[in-house]
Design a protein around this motif. Structure first.
Motif, PDB file in Angstrom:
ATOM      1  N   LEU A 290       1.822   6.625  -1.256  1.00 17.84           N
ATOM      2  CA  LEU A 290       0.448   6.504  -0.736  1.00 17.84           C
ATOM      3  C   LEU A 290       0.430   5.815   0.622  1.00 17.84           C
ATOM      4  O   LEU A 290      -0.611   5.349   1.084  1.00 17.84           O
ATOM      5  CB  LEU A 290      -0.420   5.730  -1.723  1.00 17.84           C
ATOM      6  CG  LEU A 290      -0.434   6.272  -3.149  1.00 17.84           C
ATOM      7  CD1 LEU A 290      -1.152   5.324  -4.089  1.00 17.84           C
ATOM      8  CD2 LEU A 290      -1.092   7.645  -3.211  1.00 17.84           C
TER       9      LEU A 290
ATOM     10  N   ILE B 218       2.082   1.722  -0.040  1.00 16.33           N
ATOM     11  CA  ILE B 218       2.512   1.510  -1.417  1.00 16.33           C
ATOM     12  C   ILE B 218       2.953   2.857  -2.004  1.00 16.33           C
ATOM     13  O   ILE B 218       2.398   3.916  -1.649  1.00 16.33           O
ATOM     14  CB  ILE B 218       1.381   0.847  -2.239  1.00 16.33           C
ATOM     15  CG1 ILE B 218       1.881   0.364  -3.601  1.00 16.33           C
ATOM     16  CG2 ILE B 218       0.198   1.766  -2.394  1.00 16.33           C
ATOM     17  CD1 ILE B 218       0.911  -0.591  -4.272  1.00 16.33           C
TER      18      ILE B 218
ATOM     19  N   PHE C 255       4.792   4.795  -5.744  1.00 14.56           N
ATOM     20  CA  PHE C 255       5.121   4.606  -7.155  1.00 14.56           C
ATOM     21  C   PHE C 255       6.124   5.636  -7.611  1.00 14.56           C
ATOM     22  O   PHE C 255       6.039   6.805  -7.247  1.00 14.56           O
ATOM     23  CB  PHE C 255       3.866   4.741  -8.024  1.00 14.56           C
ATOM     24  CG  PHE C 255       2.746   3.856  -7.572  1.00 14.56           C
ATOM     25  CD1 PHE C 255       2.787   2.497  -7.833  1.00 14.56           C
ATOM     26  CD2 PHE C 255       1.672   4.375  -6.869  1.00 14.56           C
ATOM     27  CE1 PHE C 255       1.771   1.671  -7.399  1.00 14.56           C
ATOM     28  CE2 PHE C 255       0.650   3.554  -6.431  1.00 14.56           C
ATOM     29  CZ  PHE C 255       0.686   2.204  -6.690  1.00 14.56           C
TER      30      PHE C 255
ATOM     31  N   GLN D 127       5.471   2.766 -14.742  1.00 13.64           N
ATOM     32  CA  GLN D 127       5.322   2.833 -13.284  1.00 13.64           C
ATOM     33  C   GLN D 127       6.217   1.791 -12.616  1.00 13.64           C
ATOM     34  O   GLN D 127       6.237   0.633 -13.017  1.00 13.64           O
ATOM     35  CB  GLN D 127       3.849   2.580 -12.942  1.00 13.64           C
ATOM     36  CG  GLN D 127       3.570   2.366 -11.472  1.00 13.64           C
ATOM     37  CD  GLN D 127       2.082   2.514 -11.164  1.00 13.64           C
ATOM     38  OE1 GLN D 127       1.518   3.600 -11.244  1.00 13.64           O
ATOM     39  NE2 GLN D 127       1.439   1.427 -10.816  1.00 13.64           N
TER      40      GLN D 127
ATOM     41  N   LYS E 194       6.725   0.037  -8.977  1.00 13.53           N
ATOM     42  CA  LYS E 194       5.925  -0.114  -7.742  1.00 13.53           C
ATOM     43  C   LYS E 194       6.813  -0.473  -6.549  1.00 13.53           C
ATOM     44  O   LYS E 194       7.657  -1.367  -6.650  1.00 13.53           O
ATOM     45  CB  LYS E 194       4.881  -1.212  -7.954  1.00 13.53           C
ATOM     46  CG  LYS E 194       4.081  -1.503  -6.690  1.00 13.53           C
ATOM     47  CD  LYS E 194       2.922  -2.419  -6.953  1.00 13.53           C
ATOM     48  CE  LYS E 194       3.394  -3.874  -7.155  1.00 13.53           C
ATOM     49  NZ  LYS E 194       2.254  -4.785  -7.253  1.00 13.53           N
TER      50      LYS E 194
ATOM     51  N   GLU F  90       6.304  -1.783  -2.746  1.00 19.34           N
ATOM     52  CA  GLU F  90       5.473  -2.227  -1.611  1.00 19.34           C
ATOM     53  C   GLU F  90       6.393  -2.264  -0.403  1.00 19.34           C
ATOM     54  O   GLU F  90       7.258  -3.129  -0.297  1.00 19.34           O
ATOM     55  CB  GLU F  90       4.858  -3.585  -1.925  1.00 19.34           C
ATOM     56  CG  GLU F  90       3.684  -3.422  -2.863  1.00 19.34           C
ATOM     57  CD  GLU F  90       3.142  -4.744  -3.365  1.00 19.34           C
ATOM     58  OE1 GLU F  90       1.935  -4.966  -3.233  1.00 19.34           O
ATOM     59  OE2 GLU F  90       3.935  -5.537  -3.893  1.00 19.34           O
TER      60      GLU F  90
ATOM     61  N   GLU G 133      -1.002  -4.224 -15.010  1.00 20.16           N
ATOM     62  CA  GLU G 133      -1.648  -3.516 -13.910  1.00 20.16           C
ATOM     63  C   GLU G 133      -2.555  -2.446 -14.505  1.00 20.16           C
ATOM     64  O   GLU G 133      -2.101  -1.369 -14.896  1.00 20.16           O
ATOM     65  CB  GLU G 133      -0.586  -2.900 -12.978  1.00 20.16           C
ATOM     66  CG  GLU G 133      -1.140  -1.996 -11.903  1.00 20.16           C
ATOM     67  CD  GLU G 133      -2.303  -2.616 -11.120  1.00 20.16           C
ATOM     68  OE1 GLU G 133      -2.074  -3.595 -10.396  1.00 20.16           O
ATOM     69  OE2 GLU G 133      -3.448  -2.123 -11.252  1.00 20.16           O
TER      70      GLU G 133
ATOM     71  N   ARG H 277      -4.435  -0.355 -13.335  1.00 20.69           N
ATOM     72  CA  ARG H 277      -4.479   0.971 -12.695  1.00 20.69           C
ATOM     73  C   ARG H 277      -3.221   1.800 -12.972  1.00 20.69           C
ATOM     74  O   ARG H 277      -3.162   2.973 -12.651  1.00 20.69           O
ATOM     75  CB  ARG H 277      -4.663   0.805 -11.181  1.00 20.69           C
ATOM     76  CG  ARG H 277      -6.044   0.309 -10.811  1.00 20.69           C
ATOM     77  CD  ARG H 277      -6.111  -0.064  -9.354  1.00 20.69           C
ATOM     78  NE  ARG H 277      -5.253  -1.228  -9.057  1.00 20.69           N
ATOM     79  CZ  ARG H 277      -5.119  -1.782  -7.852  1.00 20.69           C
ATOM     80  NH1 ARG H 277      -5.762  -1.263  -6.809  1.00 20.69           N
ATOM     81  NH2 ARG H 277      -4.352  -2.817  -7.660  1.00 20.69           N
ATOM     82  N   ALA H 278      -2.215   1.184 -13.531  1.00 22.01           N
ATOM     83  CA  ALA H 278      -0.985   1.934 -13.846  1.00 22.01           C
ATOM     84  C   ALA H 278      -1.219   2.778 -15.103  1.00 22.01           C
ATOM     85  O   ALA H 278      -2.009   2.394 -15.962  1.00 22.01           O
ATOM     86  CB  ALA H 278       0.157   0.955 -14.082  1.00 22.01           C
TER      87      ALA H 278
ATOM     88  N   GLU I 204       3.389  -2.369 -14.941  1.00 30.30           N
ATOM     89  CA  GLU I 204       4.299  -1.794 -13.938  1.00 30.30           C
ATOM     90  C   GLU I 204       5.476  -2.730 -13.736  1.00 30.30           C
ATOM     91  O   GLU I 204       5.417  -3.914 -14.079  1.00 30.30           O
ATOM     92  CB  GLU I 204       3.573  -1.513 -12.626  1.00 30.30           C
ATOM     93  CG  GLU I 204       3.122  -2.762 -11.911  1.00 30.30           C
ATOM     94  CD  GLU I 204       2.295  -2.473 -10.672  1.00 30.30           C
ATOM     95  OE1 GLU I 204       1.984  -1.289 -10.403  1.00 30.30           O
ATOM     96  OE2 GLU I 204       1.953  -3.426  -9.972  1.00 30.30           O
TER      97      GLU I 204
HETATM   98  P1  ATP Z   1      -2.983  -3.366  -3.767  1.00 37.29           P
HETATM   99  O1  ATP Z   1      -3.889  -4.422  -3.226  1.00 37.29           O
HETATM  100  O2  ATP Z   1      -2.680  -3.518  -5.232  1.00 37.29           O
HETATM  101  O3  ATP Z   1      -1.743  -3.122  -2.961  1.00 37.29           O
HETATM  102  P2  ATP Z   1      -4.504  -1.361  -2.407  1.00 37.29           P
HETATM  103  O4  ATP Z   1      -5.734  -0.643  -2.853  1.00 37.29           O
HETATM  104  O5  ATP Z   1      -4.602  -2.294  -1.294  1.00 37.29           O
HETATM  105  O6  ATP Z   1      -3.834  -2.006  -3.705  1.00 37.29           O
HETATM  106  P3  ATP Z   1      -3.515   1.056  -1.317  1.00 37.29           P
HETATM  107  O7  ATP Z   1      -2.251   1.408  -0.630  1.00 37.29           O
HETATM  108  O8  ATP Z   1      -4.794   1.138  -0.510  1.00 37.29           O
HETATM  109  O9  ATP Z   1      -3.358  -0.359  -1.946  1.00 37.29           O
HETATM  110  O10 ATP Z   1      -3.714   1.897  -2.616  1.00 37.29           O
HETATM  111  C1  ATP Z   1      -3.863   3.288  -2.613  1.00 37.29           C
HETATM  112  C2  ATP Z   1      -4.301   3.730  -3.961  1.00 37.29           C
HETATM  113  O11 ATP Z   1      -3.363   3.301  -4.927  1.00 37.29           O
HETATM  114  C3  ATP Z   1      -5.649   3.165  -4.382  1.00 37.29           C
HETATM  115  O12 ATP Z   1      -6.436   4.223  -4.949  1.00 37.29           O
HETATM  116  C4  ATP Z   1      -5.324   2.143  -5.421  1.00 37.29           C
HETATM  117  O13 ATP Z   1      -6.334   2.092  -6.421  1.00 37.29           O
HETATM  118  C5  ATP Z   1      -4.023   2.656  -5.990  1.00 37.29           C
HETATM  119  N1  ATP Z   1      -3.184   1.597  -6.445  1.00 37.29           N
HETATM  120  C6  ATP Z   1      -2.859   0.475  -5.772  1.00 37.29           C
HETATM  121  N2  ATP Z   1      -2.041  -0.294  -6.470  1.00 37.29           N
HETATM  122  C7  ATP Z   1      -1.838   0.364  -7.628  1.00 37.29           C
HETATM  123  C8  ATP Z   1      -1.087   0.077  -8.792  1.00 37.29           C
HETATM  124  N3  ATP Z   1      -0.321  -1.008  -8.903  1.00 37.29           N
HETATM  125  N4  ATP Z   1      -1.111   1.016  -9.798  1.00 37.29           N
HETATM  126  C9  ATP Z   1      -1.831   2.120  -9.699  1.00 37.29           C
HETATM  127  N5  ATP Z   1      -2.584   2.424  -8.643  1.00 37.29           N
HETATM  128  C10 ATP Z   1      -2.580   1.567  -7.628  1.00 37.29           C
END
Ligand code: ATP
Ligand code: AMO
Length: 434
Positions: free
Chosen positions: A28, A31, A33, A44, A46, A48, A78, A80-81, A86
């Motif tokens: 993404l 970030i 996965f 998952q 992760k 970064e 997490e 959202r995972a 994760e």
């Molecule tokens: P974080 O603060 O956890 O790094 P973020 O929203 O700043 O998250 P982005 O790179 O903008 O990081 O995230 C892109 C997409 O990935 C968003 O839709 C977010 O909801 C999703 N996302 C971020 N972290 C996770 C995670 N650990 N598991 C699943 N989805 C995630």
């Protein structure tokens, strides 16, 4: 691997090493996965990018899908995972890379035809819904075994290389046995009778049968799994009771122990255990009933076998499992006993699912002189079967049994379109490997 944690057991706060296949990589931007899959589920991982070791990120995100990796790191909660947790990796090892050109997409996003799937079974089995079939298959066989044990039957294993056929001479696979002609066994029929005739009395076998069927249909295999039963002092009704019990036990076990698998197959809503007391129609009633449906171009007459169309018309009409009993003697093999008061009428029966035949069985001819006559009537040489017939001279009790097609049972329970889906490595006319 002692130091390995299954993904399903990874809890927040744990430090784990997980190992499995790369299911998916989602990048993404800042970030990314990696979804790692093992026998118990997915987890998952992760990445970064700005905060982690560059080489680790490069290896982790550069790996091709379906490669095997081993990842160590801390598990965190997490929401959202996909599974609510994760792993932040500290180390990652590519254990076995996968060629990026996959012949089949295990994520199932791209459909593959059955032939491609069977040619690449290892990849195909990485799909939840395919694995579910074989988990259920294992559970069905476990339940069937248990049910036979409850019927006080002993599991036996009989030879697969044999000297004679039993189920019609044209469907035999010949082999050479030290210079002599031999065959792959079509059915444990004669052997299970020979054991039931000892005071072991009740036996069952779950094993392969080999049939050189020429036709290519969705419900025939050239190597199938036969679930056989034979019981001394049993008649056809007793054997039907056992067959019904075994089939019902298989459905019950799937309902009780396979909810996740049924869900993977999308069957959790519609799955039903068949109602007990399967109707028992005589052959005569069955052909009358088929004719009354008006579905056939030509009316059936006494002595006809039921065509696929006739089975379908009757199956639709009855709407569930049912038996056809008292078949004409002429369409049943030599080992099936005729009724004492009518020798045109046999004790042979079939158990039908609305889609197809599942079981054949009957009471056996246990009287030596009648057995010999039966061979002659079917144009078989009783001398070739002497190893079998001679035991009927030394106290052979009345007995009965049946053979149930294992793959047909699985196929009808799960509503599979093609019997090959119920076998890991099916054998058919076109398929000798893998
Ligand atoms: P974080 O603060 O956890 O790094 P973020 O929203 O700043 O998250 P982005 O790179 O903008 O990081 O995230 C892109 C997409 O990935 C968003 O839709 C977010 O909801 C999703 N996302 C971020 N972290 C996770 C995670 N650990 N598991 C699943 N989805 C995630
Ligand atoms: P029969 O030949 O009817 O009977 O076989 C019993 C059951 O085995 C299954 N079956 C098959 N399944 C897949 N592919 C095949 N080629 C195939 N052939 C058979 C069917 C069938 O109902 N000795 C007798 C049984 C007995 O009387 O005990 C016999 O073999 O589901």
């Amino acid at each position: 691997m002692q130091d390995r944690t299954y993904t399903a057991d990874a809890e927040p706060g744990d430090e784990v090493t997980v190992a499995g296949w790369v299911h998916e990589i989602r990048d993404l931007g800042g970030i990314a996965f990696l979804i790692l899959r093992d026998a118990t589920g997915k987890i998952q991982i992760k990445f970064e990018k700005d905060e982690m070791d560059e080489e680790l990120v490069e290896t982790g995100l550069g790996v091709s899908r379906e490669s095997v990796v081993k990842v160590s790191g801390d598990v965190e909660e997490e929401p959202r995972a996909p599974t609510g947790v994760e792993v932040t990796p500290e180390s990652l090892e590519v254990v076995a890379p996968a060629d990026p050109e996959l012949p089949l997409d295990p994520s199932g996003k791209v459909d593959a035809d059955l032939s491609t799937r069977l040619d690449n079974r290892t990849l195909d089995l990485r799909k939840d819904e395919v694995q579910a079939i074989f988990e259920i298959r294992a559970e069905i066989l476990r339940a069937v075994r248990e049910q036979f044990r409850d019927f006080k039957s002993t599991e036996i294993t009989t030879p697969k290389i044999v000297a004679t056929g039993t189920e019609g001479g044209t469907e035999l696979f010949p082999i050479t046995y030290f210079g002599e002609e031999a065959f792959m066994n079509q059915s444990p029929q004669l052997f299970k009778q020979l054991v039931a005739g000892s005071n072991v009395e009740r036996v069952f076998e779950i094993g392969p049968i080999f049939r050189a069927e020429e036709h290519n249909t969705p419900r025939h295999l050239n190597e199938a799994t036969s679930i056989d039963f034979e019981g001394a002092f049993c008649d056809a009704d007793d054997a039907m009771d056992v067959a019904e019990g075994v089939v019902t036990a298989a459905y019950e076990a799937v309902t009780e122990n396979c909810s996740e698998e049924l869900e993977a197959l999308g069957l959790e809503e519609e799955f039903e255990i068949p109602e007990g007391d399967f109707p028992r129609l005589s052959y005569e009633e069955a052909i009358e009933r088929v004719n009354a449906t008006g579905e056939l171009d030509e009316q059936l007459v006494w002595g006809d076998d039921l065509s696929t169309e006739a089975e379908k018309a009757l199956g639709d009409d009855v709407g569930g499992h049912y038996f056809i009993t008292d078949w004409p003697s002429e369409v049943k093999p030599f080992y099936i006993k005729d009724h004492d008061d009518d020798e045109q009428l046999s004790t042979g029966f079939d158990l039908m699912h609305p889609r197809m035949e599942l079981v054949s069985g009957g009471q056996r001819e246990h009287r030596h002189e009648h057995l010999i006559e039966g061979f002659e009537q079917q144009g078989l040489d009783p001398d070739q079967f002497e190893y079998y017939t001679k035991m009927f001279k030394y106290g052979m009790p009345p007995h009965a049994g049946f053979g149930l097609g294992g793959e047909r049972l699985i196929m009808t329970i799960l509503g599979l379109e093609n019997i090959r889906e119920a076998v890991l490595f099916p054998r058919d006319r076109q398929r000798l490997s893998p």
